[in-house]
Design a protein around this motif. Structure first.
Motif: not given
Length: 622
Positions: A48, A201, A204
């Motif tokens: 991240q 992601q 998400a």
């Protein structure tokens, strides 16, 4: 009684001291060896904080560092290449916080020269500055820190590895060097978690609690450079147990519940449809992902694809939690003893060199089955190096309970330090390698099954050539695909390897000038085990025994000559010279066998004719 009461305070002080000492020792040990969940969590946080930027070459790093420093503090940078028609260069940058990495990603713009849909992704491209003529201006701090790795994902050359193994002082050092230079390095692990973060992601927005978690050889410590990545999409239900709203102070869970679309079909078909949708999304939108293949009819439906920015093959699944927990189990085994992983690497390399394993699925033994054989061998030693899985399950606490959606119990003790397993085995790596080959050269694969749960051989429940009980799904056979021929070949190869390695160990112990003599040898130690066969291992006629004699050879061939009435000279020629035998044989023994069979057939025919003629004469006399 009074004396016992006076001793109570001292006993309490001693108990508190022991508890504090054990906690401190456990903390120091756990700092050196993180648990599987801690390792996964640290790698996910690291991903991240990271971005990958494609550059023209490694010389662009100072300019890239200077530009990206405006978004935050850069902790480190790694360079790697993807070699296609030409070498493509990439730099991985790690920021100090996820917010700084997100700021760098948010500053990115779409490529106006392409017609694709722009997607937010941690994979970026560093284009040249418009109208720049001079060199890059460095930040006020001076030159950027040097790259932590240059071409960090490049596999070691075989010649270089050969030189390292030849220069080792003994087989022990060869095993260690092979493990150190072929295992998956830190950059390889980082890139795999970054690939998982890209998928996570991407979904998400609709699935905020979904996680794309790597498992398999990429994270269990047994992966080699260039290994594939196994991913699982986890959609853990957020039932709100203990979850409170922003204005709530009590322990009551939230009263607001999401509407959920209920699945009316069975779980497997629904999973296949979901996987098909995710495959379309990966194929159409995510940058770097190509060659998407949907294998939805397998026991575990998967999506296979290639990531061109990482030069990585990925297998994505949604219903393989047992594989995820099996990776945790192998990770724990590797952390329990420093000899486990180097030994496994050497055995895998040996199996690959002699053709026992194959990258494509088939009737041969897989790397996972081979790893299970190594783990079982280390469990059944007189002084075991690894505990049984059954012992780990018995030592589990309530916090260790894990049950998959299919009801498979994957509960075992996760804290190795609390389990307190210690091995008194002091055998060297070379001794363990030789013992492994000797053990399986005598193992009864025909009648016995291998169980890592009990650490002993069991009776076979079916007629499979090789039976390895699945450690978590104990009704399944890990090695069900292995054929009888491949199982027999394994026994032959381990017997040959035991003989070669025993000769190497004896030569090393008997000769005091062995180190000087090894400099003149082309191969010694492990290299004699890794010799490639002179002929290909898999041949078309390997599993079909050729006939010693063709059926047509048992009968007289009809001559194609003309009849005696039409050509009288042919009769004289045939009587003068015998007819040449049209059949040719590769060796004399086969010819003799054919002639003997022919002679026996002729004699039987004569007996049958004689008996037939005698019967006819008796009938005519009557």
């Amino acid at each position: 009684m009074h004396s016992l009461m006076r001793r109570v305070p001292n006993l309490l002080l001693w108990r508190n001291y022991c508890v504090k000492y054990s906690e401190a020792a456990s903390a120091s040990r756990s700092a050196d060896k993180p648990s599987y969940e801690e390792f996964i969590g640290n790698q996910q946080k690291q991903a991240q904080r990271s971005i990958v930027v494609q550059v023209s070459s490694e010389k662009s790093y100072p300019e890239l560092y200077n530009y990206c420093s405006r978004f935050g503090s850069i902790l480190g940078a790694h360079h790697y290449c993807v070699r296609q028609d030409e070498a493509l260069h990439y730099v991985l940058l790690e920021y100090s916080t996820p917010g700084e990495a997100a700021a760098a990603i948010d500053s990115g713009v779409s490529n106006g020269e392409l017609s694709g849909v722009p997607v937010r992704s941690p994979f970026l491209w560093f284009r040249a500055a418009a109208g720049r003529k001079s060199g890059p201006k460095l930040a006020a701090g001076g030159a950027p820190p040097s790259l932590q790795s240059l071409d960090g994902n490049r596999l070691i050359e075989q010649s270089q590895l050969l030189g390292l193994l030849l220069g080792a002082k003994d087989i022990e050092e060869q095993v260690v060097l092979l493990h150190e230079h072929t295992r998956l390095n830190e950059l390889g692990v980082r890139l795999r978690f970054l690939s998982a973060l890209q998928v996570q992601q991407a979904i998400a927005g609709m699935f905020p609690t979904a996680q794309a978690q790597p498992f398999g050889s990429s994270v269990n410590g047994f992966g080699k450079m260039g290994c594939d990545l196994d991913l699982i999409l986890r959609f853990d239900n957020d039932t709100g147990a203990g979850k409170k709203g922003p204005l709530e102070t009590g322990t009551e869970p939230s009263r607001l519940v999401f509407h959920t679309k209920e699945n009316m079909s069975n779980g497997r078909s629904q999973t296949q449809r979901h996987m098909e949708c995710f495959g379309d999304m990966l194929h159409l939108f995510l940058p770097g992902i190509c060659h998407v293949r949907r294998i939805l009819q397998a026991r575990v439906p998967i999506i296979k694809y290639h990531h061109e920015h990482l030069d990585l093959e990925v297998d994505l699944s949604m219903s393989n939690l047992t594989g995820f927990y099996m990776s945790e189990l192998l990770y724990m085994f590797g952390e329990m003893d420093p000899r486990v992983r180097p030994l496994t690497f050497s055995i895998r390399r040996w199996a690959q060199s002699c053709g026992l394993t194959n990258p494509s699925p088939g009737r041969w033994i897989s790397n996972f089955s081979l790893t299970c054989l190594v783990m079982f061998f280390l469990q059944q030693l007189r002084q075991p190096i690894l505990p049984t899985i059954g012992a780990l399950a018995k030592a589990a606490e309530p916090g260790d309970a894990r049950v998959t959606e299919d009801g498979i119990n994957c509960t075992f003790a996760r804290d190795v330090e609390r389990f307190r397993f210690t091995s008194r085995n002091q055998s060297s790596l070379s001794e363990l390698l030789l013992q492994f080959f000797e053990f399986y050269s005598q193992f009864d694969f025909h009648n016995r099954a291998i169980s890592l749960n009990e650490g002993r051989a069991l009776s076979k429940p079916d007629h499979s050539a090789m039976y390895i009980v699945n450690p978590l799904e104990q009704l399944l056979n890990v090695s069900k695909n292995v054929s009888l021929e491949e199982c027999e070949r394994l026994r032959i190869e381990v017997r040959n390897a035991a003989w070669v390695l025993e000769s190497e160990v004896e030569n090393a112990s008997m000769s005091t000038e062995a180190d000087a003599e090894r400099q003149d040898l082309l191969a010694w130690g492990l290299l004699n085990l890794f010799k490639h066969p002179e002929k290909p291992v898999i041949r078309p006629n390997m599993f079909f025994k050729p006939r010693m004699v063709e059926v047509s050879d048992l009968f007289e061939q009809k001559e194609a000559a003309t009849s005696p009435a039409s050509d009288p000279s042919s009769t004289a020629t045939a009587n003068a010279t015998p007819t040449a035998n049209p059949n040719t044989y590769k060796n004399g023994s086969v010819r003799q066998q054919v002639q003997s069979i022919k002679a026996a057939t002729r004699s039987e025919l004569k007996q049958l004719r004689g008996s037939t003629n005698g019967a006819k004469n008796r009938k005519s006399s009557r």
